[in-house]
Enzyme design. Sequence first.
Site, PDB file in Angstrom:
ATOM      1  N   LYS A 128       0.797  -1.219   0.000  1.00 23.30           N
ATOM      2  CA  LYS A 128       0.000   0.000   0.000  1.00 23.30           C
ATOM      3  C   LYS A 128       0.837   1.280   0.000  1.00 23.30           C
ATOM      4  CE  LYS A 128      -4.032  -2.112   2.183  1.00 23.30           C
ATOM      5  NZ  LYS A 128      -3.621  -3.486   1.947  1.00 23.30           N
TER       6      LYS A 128
ATOM      7  N   ARG B 214      -7.398  -8.123  -8.431  1.00 22.07           N
ATOM      8  CA  ARG B 214      -8.132  -9.386  -8.568  1.00 22.07           C
ATOM      9  C   ARG B 214      -9.613  -9.080  -8.704  1.00 22.07           C
ATOM     10  NH1 ARG B 214     -10.542  -9.332  -3.607  1.00 22.07           N
ATOM     11  NH2 ARG B 214      -9.325  -8.559  -1.847  1.00 22.07           N
TER      12      ARG B 214
ATOM     13  N   HIS C  58     -13.768  -3.375   9.598  1.00 24.90           N
ATOM     14  CA  HIS C  58     -13.151  -3.194   8.279  1.00 24.90           C
ATOM     15  C   HIS C  58     -13.476  -4.322   7.307  1.00 24.90           C
ATOM     16  CE1 HIS C  58     -10.997   0.109  10.087  1.00 24.90           C
ATOM     17  NE2 HIS C  58     -10.463  -0.696  10.977  1.00 24.90           N
TER      18      HIS C  58
END
Length: 625
Positions: A116, A297, A235
């Site tokens: 990230k 993906r 989350h």
Amino acid sequence: MIQSLLIANRGEIACRIIRTARAMGVRTVAVYSDADAQALHVRMADQAIHIGPSQAAESYLKGDVIIAAAKESGAEAIHPGYGFLSENAGFAQSVADAGLIWVGPQPDSIRAMGLKDAAKALMAEAGVPVTPGYYGSNQDPDFLAREADSIGYPVLIKAVAGGGGKGMRKVDDPADFADALTSCRREATASFGNDVVLIEKWIESPRHIEVQIFGDTHGQVVHLFERDCSLQRRHQKVIEEAPAPGMDELTREAICMAAVRAGQAVNYVGAGTVEFIADGSEGLKADRVWFMEMNTRLQVEHPVTEEITGVDLVEWQLRVASGEPLPLAQQELSISGHAMEARLYAEDPASGFLPSTGRLEVCRFPQNAVRVETGVEEGAQISPFYDPMIAKLVTHGPTRKEAIATMQEGLDGLAVWPVRTNAGFLHAALGHTVFADGAMTTGFLEAHQDELVHTGEPDKAMLNDAARAISRYWNSGSLEKLAGFRLNRPVRRMVTFDVEGVEYEADANLPPTPGSHVISLRERGVLVTRHGRTMAALLKRGESAGGAAASNGAILAPMPGNIVSVLVAQGDRVSEGQKLLTLEAMKMEHTLVAPFDGIVAELEARQGAQVQVETMLARIELEEQ
């Protein structure tokens, strides 16, 4: 076109890929672990190959074994699904090196977006706005704490290799930063083998908006519009929809074209999702949306995009992997109606959403206009080894309101037992006024959890429906008794039965409740479902299940799992609510705490040990004892 395909995954996504491949005339090969020997995806495929023990690390995460299975079966290509090895650049490269087709983006694209921190730097260069935060390489805890101070609390600690809600911790107070960092790193190491983190500013009114993109080997990248995934718990996405409520055309154009630029920056091929966080405090606005990460993906929530565009994304994946150009250009894509997806999990909201395992003795999916994506059926086993999702329920309608109504109607007709599910929680969330108004943020489910989780006595209407059904099915004098008898009035028939270890008595003469459904459990009793909740009314009192802490101070394992940390020693004094140990199950950490002030009289838990449900881990005694 690819002629034979190995699916390096399991469950509902494997079944989903098999259906499209079969419709395209492509032969399919499934792989399976010990736990999945009788799984639905194994029986659906044209061929199935065993790849190892139940633990994912010894089966679905063994890239060399999966490639060997592809070679053995004669498959030309490997589709990774999502999760497991789907975003592993090394595995993608190994597939290509073995002379097989990888149904996904190029390994370099996966690497570019896989971490990230590096991805955010790349996006900033491409002109894509990123969330304020620290994305550097210095991982010293004291340095990270200082960076968090400079960013300003609350902050979000996020594993750079993370995904699916794993390796993420929100921190509101500087005093909690060190513990949150340790826990986050431990979970990230266990899930991804990488404990590097970044620190981001926590957006106070966050909306999670993501854009589906698709690229081909001919240089084209298009978007298939946005999805709103703001309904999350810890989350983890729970309900997703498309298009995003309150999205105007100007903001849609800005966010979708930013996603296309992100794909172009890494020469993206195949299906991908660019995730953004939006400050929804003043509605969705183009200048208040920031890049978070890119998932290289197919996403779990891809069916809502399929429903509003009429596109089969798995078919596109197979065509692009075969070298074909994208079937449609950007100007040929449009939005039709509104779609909703709800994730049905094997978990118990009333017990803190603890995972629920066991055999699905009853598993009845909705019979109305609900698209059901699942990898299980009645009689299947929900194991502790994998993600606890039972199914994805998907609806589509001309309007958002109609898509919600169809979903709630579908949940009314759902019945799963004895495994617990979050169906009642989903039904309540869909019916909440904040959600109905499209005014939710990512904190909605946590903020309204007490309203959405049913923890009290069983619904009186459901009790009466149970009594009525039992009386009708068995019509036995031993099950009913006369009560309140008076001349010229109808006789009341009262039926007694057991619900969750408690005996109830209800009137069998009352009319059925609208929206309730009753299922016979033959000689055992009945199941009643209403508003997504399932109640078992049993004719013989059952034994009540053990909890995380017994009344005598025993700390019991609430589920099968792995002890990842033990925070106390035998003889320690502890206070009520103090953390004792951490148990990992179904990829999530669960902390067990002291039920009252006392002393750790016994401590059986050992770090790294595997334990079964209701194993005694520790016992707390009052100090005077």
